[in-house]
Design a protein around this motif. Sequence first.
Motif, mmCIF file in Angstrom:
data_model
loop_
_atom_site.group_PDB
_atom_site.id
_atom_site.type_symbol
_atom_site.label_atom_id
_atom_site.label_comp_id
_atom_site.label_asym_id
_atom_site.label_seq_id
_atom_site.Cartn_x
_atom_site.Cartn_y
_atom_site.Cartn_z
ATOM 1 N N GLY A 63 0.920 -1.268 -0.098
ATOM 2 C CA GLY A 63 -0.123 -0.062 -0.068
ATOM 3 C C GLY A 63 0.738 1.354 -0.123
ATOM 4 O O GLY A 63 0.221 2.323 0.530
ATOM 5 N N ASN A 64 1.999 1.260 -0.581
ATOM 6 C CA ASN A 64 2.864 2.512 -0.634
ATOM 7 C C ASN A 64 3.654 2.496 0.191
ATOM 8 O O ASN A 64 4.333 3.840 0.486
ATOM 9 N N ALA A 65 3.739 1.837 1.355
ATOM 10 C CA ALA A 65 4.687 1.897 2.575
ATOM 11 C C ALA A 65 6.033 1.499 2.084
ATOM 12 O O ALA A 65 7.089 2.153 2.566
ATOM 13 N N TYR A 66 6.445 0.881 0.962
ATOM 14 C CA TYR A 66 7.676 0.468 0.540
ATOM 15 C C TYR A 66 7.833 0.780 -1.102
ATOM 16 O O TYR A 66 6.528 0.696 -1.753
ATOM 17 N N ARG A 67 8.769 1.184 -1.485
ATOM 18 C CA ARG A 67 8.827 1.258 -2.872
ATOM 19 C C ARG A 67 9.990 0.207 -3.544
ATOM 20 O O ARG A 67 11.031 0.211 -2.734
ATOM 21 N N LEU A 68 9.790 -0.253 -4.514
ATOM 22 C CA LEU A 68 10.789 -1.234 -5.246
ATOM 23 C C LEU A 68 11.037 -0.601 -6.645
ATOM 24 O O LEU A 68 10.032 -0.145 -7.360
ATOM 25 N N VAL A 69 12.255 -0.209 -6.893
ATOM 26 C CA VAL A 69 12.702 0.158 -8.305
ATOM 27 C C VAL A 69 13.386 -0.976 -8.907
ATOM 28 O O VAL A 69 14.209 -1.320 -8.531
ATOM 29 N N ALA A 70 12.857 -1.367 -10.134
ATOM 30 C CA ALA A 70 13.416 -2.486 -10.833
ATOM 31 C C ALA A 70 13.854 -1.989 -12.128
ATOM 32 O O ALA A 70 13.136 -1.128 -12.896
ATOM 33 N N LYS A 71 15.031 -2.254 -12.864
ATOM 34 C CA LYS A 71 15.268 -2.169 -14.143
ATOM 35 C C LYS A 71 15.169 -3.371 -14.899
ATOM 36 O O LYS A 71 15.778 -4.495 -14.607
ATOM 37 N N PHE A 72 14.355 -3.422 -16.081
ATOM 38 C CA PHE A 72 13.942 -4.433 -16.882
ATOM 39 C C PHE A 72 14.869 -4.558 -18.099
ATOM 40 O O PHE A 72 15.206 -3.459 -18.824
ATOM 41 N N ASN A 73 15.251 -5.765 -18.500
ATOM 42 C CA ASN A 73 15.849 -6.049 -19.805
ATOM 43 C C ASN A 73 14.702 -7.146 -20.471
ATOM 44 O O ASN A 73 14.597 -8.159 -20.028
ATOM 45 N N PHE A 74 13.732 -6.362 -20.971
ATOM 46 C CA PHE A 74 12.532 -7.345 -21.794
ATOM 47 C C PHE A 74 13.074 -7.986 -22.407
ATOM 48 O O PHE A 74 12.414 -9.433 -22.739
ATOM 49 N N GLU A 75 13.861 -8.231 -23.469
ATOM 50 C CA GLU A 75 14.464 -8.941 -24.442
ATOM 51 C C GLU A 75 15.140 -10.280 -23.842
ATOM 52 O O GLU A 75 14.687 -11.293 -24.398
ATOM 53 N N LYS A 76 15.934 -10.142 -22.651
ATOM 54 C CA LYS A 76 16.270 -11.010 -22.102
ATOM 55 C C LYS A 76 15.455 -11.773 -20.724
ATOM 56 O O LYS A 76 15.800 -12.883 -20.288
ATOM 57 N N GLN A 77 14.386 -10.984 -20.514
ATOM 58 C CA GLN A 77 13.652 -11.323 -19.519
ATOM 59 C C GLN A 77 14.499 -11.156 -18.038
ATOM 60 O O GLN A 77 14.165 -12.139 -17.298
ATOM 61 N N TRP A 78 15.227 -10.357 -18.021
ATOM 62 C CA TRP A 78 15.828 -10.019 -16.704
ATOM 63 C C TRP A 78 15.359 -8.853 -16.021
ATOM 64 O O TRP A 78 14.895 -7.929 -16.647
ATOM 65 N N ILE A 79 15.227 -9.029 -14.804
ATOM 66 C CA ILE A 79 14.895 -7.788 -13.692
ATOM 67 C C ILE A 79 16.032 -7.513 -12.709
ATOM 68 O O ILE A 79 16.588 -8.391 -12.232
ATOM 69 N N PHE A 80 16.423 -6.309 -12.552
ATOM 70 C CA PHE A 80 17.434 -6.025 -11.634
ATOM 71 C C PHE A 80 16.836 -5.045 -10.681
ATOM 72 O O PHE A 80 16.405 -4.048 -10.932
ATOM 73 N N ILE A 81 16.909 -5.495 -9.443
ATOM 74 C CA ILE A 81 16.280 -4.658 -8.436
ATOM 75 C C ILE A 81 17.244 -3.611 -8.162
ATOM 76 O O ILE A 81 18.429 -3.982 -7.695
ATOM 77 N N ARG A 82 17.005 -2.493 -8.364
ATOM 78 C CA ARG A 82 18.007 -1.213 -8.091
ATOM 79 C C ARG A 82 17.800 -0.588 -6.850
ATOM 80 O O ARG A 82 18.760 0.103 -6.418
ATOM 81 N N PHE A 83 16.564 -0.559 -6.201
ATOM 82 C CA PHE A 83 16.333 -0.027 -4.833
ATOM 83 C C PHE A 83 14.801 -0.567 -4.242
ATOM 84 O O PHE A 83 14.227 -1.105 -4.933
ATOM 85 N N LEU A 84 15.184 -0.795 -2.995
ATOM 86 C CA LEU A 84 14.172 -1.346 -2.072
ATOM 87 C C LEU A 84 14.133 -0.556 -0.881
ATOM 88 O O LEU A 84 15.037 -0.694 -0.272
ATOM 89 N N GLY A 85 13.295 0.195 -0.450
ATOM 90 C CA GLY A 85 13.164 1.027 0.617
ATOM 91 C C GLY A 85 12.023 1.621 1.059
ATOM 92 O O GLY A 85 11.057 1.269 0.374
ATOM 93 N N THR A 86 11.773 2.348 2.199
ATOM 94 C CA THR A 86 10.758 3.070 2.542
ATOM 95 C C THR A 86 10.428 4.014 1.726
ATOM 96 O O THR A 86 11.195 4.487 0.664
ATOM 97 N N HIS A 87 9.100 4.681 1.752
ATOM 98 C CA HIS A 87 8.610 5.865 0.956
ATOM 99 C C HIS A 87 9.542 6.988 1.182
ATOM 100 O O HIS A 87 9.916 7.481 0.373
ATOM 101 N N SER A 88 10.098 7.229 2.341
ATOM 102 C CA SER A 88 10.573 8.369 2.761
ATOM 103 C C SER A 88 12.111 8.385 2.168
ATOM 104 O O SER A 88 12.694 9.027 1.931
#
Length: 98
Positions: A63-88
């Motif tokens: 419910g927006n308490a946390y945010r996850l930023v992911a960088k996608f490579n759709f061609e290779k079907q890879w997802i790299f988690i770039r950030f995971l943290g609180t909203h602040s």
Amino acid sequence: MERIFAKSTLRDFWLAHPDSEQYLKTWFDTTMNSNWKTPNDVKQTYTNASILKDSRIVFNIKGNAYRLVAKFNFEKQWIFIRFLGTHSEYDKINADTI
């Protein structure tokens, strides 16, 4: 099937923030079982996700308490988690470049 780098990032986070565990596990399972080819495919699953430049997508967790930023490579079907943290914590980063 997607490949996520790295699941340990999720696990470390939910150990520090136990209230996020089930939400992150659900995100992981949903993502692993998806076959997204474009950012719009992601938006069909996660309507509240924010699409940024350079194939980055921001997900609201618990419910927006946390945010996850992911960088996608759709061609290779890879997802790299770039950030995971609180909203602040998220407010202190540049999600377009992290």
